[in-house]
Write a protein that holds these residues in place. Structure first.
Motif, PDB file in Angstrom:
ATOM      1  N   GLU A 189     132.511  11.459  73.991  1.00 17.36           N
ATOM      2  CA  GLU A 189     131.248  11.612  74.709  1.00 17.36           C
ATOM      3  C   GLU A 189     130.453  10.306  74.707  1.00 17.36           C
ATOM      4  O   GLU A 189     129.838   9.930  75.713  1.00 17.36           O
ATOM      5  CB  GLU A 189     130.416  12.732  74.077  1.00 17.36           C
ATOM      6  CG  GLU A 189     130.926  14.126  74.351  1.00 17.36           C
ATOM      7  CD  GLU A 189     130.744  14.523  75.803  1.00 17.36           C
ATOM      8  OE1 GLU A 189     129.668  14.265  76.375  1.00 17.36           O
ATOM      9  OE2 GLU A 189     131.692  15.099  76.374  1.00 17.36           O
ATOM     10  N   LEU A 190     130.466   9.627  73.570  1.00 14.91           N
ATOM     11  CA  LEU A 190     129.717   8.373  73.467  1.00 14.91           C
ATOM     12  C   LEU A 190     130.303   7.308  74.379  1.00 14.91           C
ATOM     13  O   LEU A 190     129.567   6.547  75.034  1.00 14.91           O
ATOM     14  CB  LEU A 190     129.705   7.886  72.009  1.00 14.91           C
ATOM     15  CG  LEU A 190     128.927   8.748  71.014  1.00 14.91           C
ATOM     16  CD1 LEU A 190     129.023   8.165  69.609  1.00 14.91           C
ATOM     17  CD2 LEU A 190     127.469   8.887  71.425  1.00 14.91           C
ATOM     18  N   LYS A 191     131.620   7.247  74.443  1.00 12.10           N
ATOM     19  CA  LYS A 191     132.272   6.261  75.317  1.00 12.10           C
ATOM     20  C   LYS A 191     131.924   6.512  76.774  1.00 12.10           C
ATOM     21  O   LYS A 191     131.746   5.575  77.554  1.00 12.10           O
ATOM     22  CB  LYS A 191     133.789   6.310  75.119  1.00 12.10           C
ATOM     23  CG  LYS A 191     134.243   5.653  73.816  1.00 12.10           C
ATOM     24  CD  LYS A 191     135.763   5.640  73.706  1.00 12.10           C
ATOM     25  CE  LYS A 191     136.204   4.941  72.411  1.00 12.10           C
ATOM     26  NZ  LYS A 191     137.680   4.946  72.284  1.00 12.10           N
ATOM     27  N   SER A 192     131.795   7.796  77.146  1.00  9.57           N
ATOM     28  CA  SER A 192     131.430   8.112  78.528  1.00  9.57           C
ATOM     29  C   SER A 192     130.006   7.676  78.853  1.00  9.57           C
ATOM     30  O   SER A 192     129.648   7.521  80.024  1.00  9.57           O
ATOM     31  CB  SER A 192     131.582   9.620  78.772  1.00  9.57           C
ATOM     32  OG  SER A 192     130.603  10.347  78.046  1.00  9.57           O
ATOM     33  N   GLN A 193     129.200   7.495  77.791  1.00  5.86           N
ATOM     34  CA  GLN A 193     127.825   7.026  77.992  1.00  5.86           C
ATOM     35  C   GLN A 193     127.679   5.541  77.680  1.00  5.86           C
ATOM     36  O   GLN A 193     126.566   5.017  77.603  1.00  5.86           O
ATOM     37  CB  GLN A 193     126.852   7.840  77.123  1.00  5.86           C
ATOM     38  CG  GLN A 193     126.803   9.318  77.495  1.00  5.86           C
ATOM     39  CD  GLN A 193     125.623  10.034  76.867  1.00  5.86           C
ATOM     40  OE1 GLN A 193     124.561   9.436  76.658  1.00  5.86           O
ATOM     41  NE2 GLN A 193     125.776  11.317  76.575  1.00  5.86           N
ATOM     42  N   GLY A 194     128.821   4.857  77.470  1.00  4.83           N
ATOM     43  CA  GLY A 194     128.801   3.417  77.253  1.00  4.83           C
ATOM     44  C   GLY A 194     128.441   2.990  75.850  1.00  4.83           C
ATOM     45  O   GLY A 194     128.012   1.855  75.620  1.00  4.83           O
ATOM     46  N   ALA A 242     120.975  10.812  67.861  1.00  9.59           N
ATOM     47  CA  ALA A 242     121.753  11.588  68.830  1.00  9.59           C
ATOM     48  C   ALA A 242     121.587  13.062  68.516  1.00  9.59           C
ATOM     49  O   ALA A 242     121.615  13.464  67.346  1.00  9.59           O
ATOM     50  CB  ALA A 242     123.230  11.210  68.779  1.00  9.59           C
ATOM     51  N   TRP A 291     122.435  17.261  70.121  1.00 16.63           N
ATOM     52  CA  TRP A 291     123.146  18.115  71.064  1.00 16.63           C
ATOM     53  C   TRP A 291     122.290  19.342  71.373  1.00 16.63           C
ATOM     54  O   TRP A 291     121.731  19.975  70.474  1.00 16.63           O
ATOM     55  CB  TRP A 291     124.488  18.561  70.476  1.00 16.63           C
ATOM     56  CG  TRP A 291     125.126  19.671  71.262  1.00 16.63           C
ATOM     57  CD1 TRP A 291     125.119  21.009  70.975  1.00 16.63           C
ATOM     58  CD2 TRP A 291     125.849  19.545  72.493  1.00 16.63           C
ATOM     59  NE1 TRP A 291     125.796  21.709  71.931  1.00 16.63           N
ATOM     60  CE2 TRP A 291     126.252  20.845  72.887  1.00 16.63           C
ATOM     61  CE3 TRP A 291     126.192  18.461  73.294  1.00 16.63           C
ATOM     62  CZ2 TRP A 291     126.981  21.079  74.035  1.00 16.63           C
ATOM     63  CZ3 TRP A 291     126.925  18.704  74.446  1.00 16.63           C
ATOM     64  CH2 TRP A 291     127.307  19.994  74.807  1.00 16.63           C
ATOM     65  N   TYR A 300     122.212  13.945  73.957  1.00 17.32           N
ATOM     66  CA  TYR A 300     121.179  12.922  74.176  1.00 17.32           C
ATOM     67  C   TYR A 300     121.336  11.858  73.104  1.00 17.32           C
ATOM     68  O   TYR A 300     121.452  12.177  71.912  1.00 17.32           O
ATOM     69  CB  TYR A 300     119.777  13.528  74.100  1.00 17.32           C
ATOM     70  CG  TYR A 300     118.675  12.503  74.031  1.00 17.32           C
ATOM     71  CD1 TYR A 300     118.222  11.866  75.175  1.00 17.32           C
ATOM     72  CD2 TYR A 300     118.095  12.168  72.814  1.00 17.32           C
ATOM     73  CE1 TYR A 300     117.217  10.919  75.106  1.00 17.32           C
ATOM     74  CE2 TYR A 300     117.094  11.223  72.737  1.00 17.32           C
ATOM     75  CZ  TYR A 300     116.640  10.596  73.884  1.00 17.32           C
ATOM     76  OH  TYR A 300     115.648   9.655  73.822  1.00 17.32           O
ATOM     77  N   GLN A 317     120.143   7.738  71.698  1.00 18.59           N
ATOM     78  CA  GLN A 317     119.265   6.563  71.774  1.00 18.59           C
ATOM     79  C   GLN A 317     119.799   5.510  70.834  1.00 18.59           C
ATOM     80  O   GLN A 317     119.987   5.762  69.644  1.00 18.59           O
ATOM     81  CB  GLN A 317     117.824   6.939  71.413  1.00 18.59           C
ATOM     82  CG  GLN A 317     116.880   5.748  71.533  1.00 18.59           C
ATOM     83  CD  GLN A 317     115.433   6.125  71.254  1.00 18.59           C
ATOM     84  OE1 GLN A 317     115.035   7.263  71.449  1.00 18.59           O
ATOM     85  NE2 GLN A 317     114.670   5.165  70.777  1.00 18.59           N
ATOM     86  N   GLU A 318     120.071   4.320  71.387  1.00 20.80           N
ATOM     87  CA  GLU A 318     120.616   3.224  70.576  1.00 20.80           C
ATOM     88  C   GLU A 318     119.514   2.496  69.832  1.00 20.80           C
ATOM     89  O   GLU A 318     118.339   2.613  70.136  1.00 20.80           O
ATOM     90  CB  GLU A 318     121.382   2.263  71.473  1.00 20.80           C
ATOM     91  CG  GLU A 318     122.585   2.896  72.178  1.00 20.80           C
ATOM     92  CD  GLU A 318     123.360   1.897  73.017  1.00 20.80           C
ATOM     93  OE1 GLU A 318     124.042   1.045  72.451  1.00 20.80           O
ATOM     94  OE2 GLU A 318     123.233   1.985  74.263  1.00 20.80           O
TER      95      GLU A 318
END
Length: 225
Positions: free
Chosen positions: A197-202, A212, A214, A221, A223-224
């Motif tokens: 999921e994280l990879k799909s959000q970059g 993060a 759910w 959701y 936030q970095e």
């Protein structure tokens, strides 16, 4: 050097003793600070503080003082639970300060409140004009509960005759770059799912995330840092 070590040691023991006592007595000692709870907190802090800087007082005396005071608090808590008549004296009782839109001046005076303080308490509840309040109750811990007049209440789904919607709590998965494994398991997901999921959000890894969560309706959701 030995004196500093003794002070540090006494502080650690005192802290542990107070922590254990707080756990035994329950969270209300922290979240609901009544007049009695406030006195209890002051006395417990004073006991440990005096013990640390009084050379004649040792660890045994510190623990004994905490134990005796803890027993007294516990006994009083039991009394207030079993004998209702003692509650107003030991815990205080709520006071209605706005009734049907009118300020009860006698109750304000009794609770040592002025209009500015009342306005401050109302604003903390999102009420910026006294005219909006139908009822206001001063609770025993000093906070205020407000029931707004009907025109100032926000509309609800029932007002619009909308279908009810299930309420679901969001689940925190990552906090400060740390994966919360028990929450991930509770959500029914795996670490590999989260990584995908994280990879799909970059996002390369959860360690790059400040936060993060759910939510079943809204998904993931993040936030970095």
């Amino acid at each position: 050097m030995l004196e500093f070590f003794k002070i540090a040691f006494d502080l650690v023991i005192g802290l542990l003793g107070l922590l254990i006592l707080t756990k035994i007595l329950g969270k209300t000692q922290i979240t609901q600070i009544t007049a009695f709870d406030f006195i209890s907190a002051l006395v417990l802090g004073e006991l440990v503080g005096n013990a640390v800087f009084d050379q004649k007082v040792g660890i045994i005396q510190i623990l004994f003082a905490i134990l005796v005071w803890g027993i007294l608090i516990y006994v009083i808590e039991i009394i207030t639970q079993k004998i209702r008549k003692t509650r107003p004296f030991l815990e205080g009782k709520p006071s209605i300060i706005i009734h049907k839109g009118k300020i009860i001046r006698e109750h304000l005076k009794k609770n040592k409140l002025d209009i500015n303080q009342l306005q401050h308490l109302l604003r903390s509840k999102g009420v910026f004009s006294i005219r909006e309040a139908e009822y206001a109750i001063l609770e025993t811990d000093g906070s205020i509960s407000v029931l707004k007049k009907s025109p100032y209440e926000p509309p609800t789904r029932q007002d619009y005759k909308m279908a009810e919607q299930k309420v679901r709590l969001p689940i925190t998965l990552v906090s400060d770059g740390v994966l919360i494994h028990e929450n991930l398991r509770e959500s029914g997901f795996t670490e590999s799912w989260l990584q995908s999921e994280l990879k799909s959000q970059g996002v390369a890894t959860y360690k790059d995330l400040l936060y993060a969560e759910w939510h079943e309706e809204e998904g993931l959701y993040v936030q970095e840092f």
